[in-house]
Design a protein around this motif. Structure first.
Motif, short mmCIF file in Angstrom:
data_model
loop_
_atom_site.label_atom_id
_atom_site.label_comp_id
_atom_site.label_asym_id
_atom_site.label_seq_id
_atom_site.Cartn_x
_atom_site.Cartn_y
_atom_site.Cartn_z
N UNK A 1 0.85 -1.20 0.00
CA UNK A 1 0.00 0.00 0.00
C UNK A 1 0.88 1.25 0.00
N UNK A 2 0.40 2.29 -0.69
CA UNK A 2 1.06 3.60 -0.63
C UNK A 2 0.00 4.64 -0.32
N UNK B 1 -4.63 10.14 -0.56
CA UNK B 1 -4.54 9.53 -1.89
C UNK B 1 -3.94 8.14 -1.63
N UNK B 2 -4.71 7.07 -1.84
CA UNK B 2 -4.28 5.73 -1.40
C UNK B 2 -4.45 4.70 -2.52
N UNK B 3 -3.41 3.87 -2.69
CA UNK B 3 -3.48 2.68 -3.53
C UNK B 3 -3.17 1.48 -2.64
N UNK B 4 -4.01 0.45 -2.70
CA UNK B 4 -3.85 -0.78 -1.92
C UNK B 4 -3.47 -1.94 -2.82
N UNK C 1 -8.47 4.74 -3.83
CA UNK C 1 -9.59 5.31 -3.07
C UNK C 1 -10.30 6.43 -3.83
N UNK C 2 -9.82 6.76 -5.00
CA UNK C 2 -10.43 7.75 -5.92
C UNK C 2 -10.43 9.18 -5.37
N UNK C 3 -9.50 9.46 -4.49
CA UNK C 3 -9.24 10.84 -4.05
C UNK C 3 -8.05 11.35 -4.87
#
Length: 189
Positions: free
Chosen positions: A107-108, A120-123, A153-155
């Protein structure tokens, strides 16, 4: 020197197309700023019977031109990024974010602490995967063959005018982040 008929024809054909052309003003303080322009009036500049140039009237797609992006790059597991958005556009701008995941994937998270801690998240990304996220156009490109919108998360990451304080965290190890903030310039009225 005078232009011949072939040169005049080539210039008129290029300027007269109905697509936006890149316009740059040759002046030291704004030489890196580009505008998108359609030329609406084109005429030749003559002296006697010879053509020495062309005169144009153009219409830009915006009152802002785009200069070279403000770019910051970091490497690490976690840390902070200070990014100065010194463009002339006094609202949010949306950067291009490039991410290279650690070999363990995971995750970042990038948080804009200047803006209500927007995250702003990517899992569940793959090890060493590389992403390019264009937050303005809302596109995600990846080195993986997997579509990554469901992992996001689409932010989309907005940046405020002035200083933006961001923090980042990779869940499994050291990764890389590069943020390219567009630099919009207003020239003239």
């Amino acid at each position: 020197k005078p232009m011949d008929a072939a040169e005049i024809s080539a210039v008129m054909r290029w300027l007269g197309s109905v697509t936006y052309k890149e316009l740059r003003i040759v002046q030291p303080d704004i030489s890196t700023v580009k505008f998108n322009c359609i030329f609406t009036e084109i005429s030749t500049v003559q002296h006697g019977n010879e053509t020495y140039g062309v005169s144009v009237v153009g219409e830009c797609d915006s009152c802002f031109g785009e200069g070279n992006p403000i770019t910051v790059k970091v490497v690490g597991k976690s840390g902070s990024i200070n990014l100065m958005n010194n463009g002339d556009y006094m609202d949010y701008v949306y950067p291009v974010v490039k991410i290279k995941m650690p070999t363990g994937g995971g995750k970042v998270t990038i948080t804009n602490t200047s803006m209500y801690s927007r995250m702003f998240i990517f899992n569940d990304l793959s090890g060493s995967e590389q992403l390019t996220v264009d937050c303005l156009r809302k596109t995600i490109e990846t080195s993986s063959s997997v579509r990554r919108l469901d992992n996001f998360n689409k932010n989309w990451l907005p940046l405020l005018p002035g200083m933006n304080n961001l923090s980042y965290l990779f869940s499994t190890g050291e990764g890389e982040i590069e943020i390219q903030c567009p630099c919009y310039r207003r020239i003239g009225n």
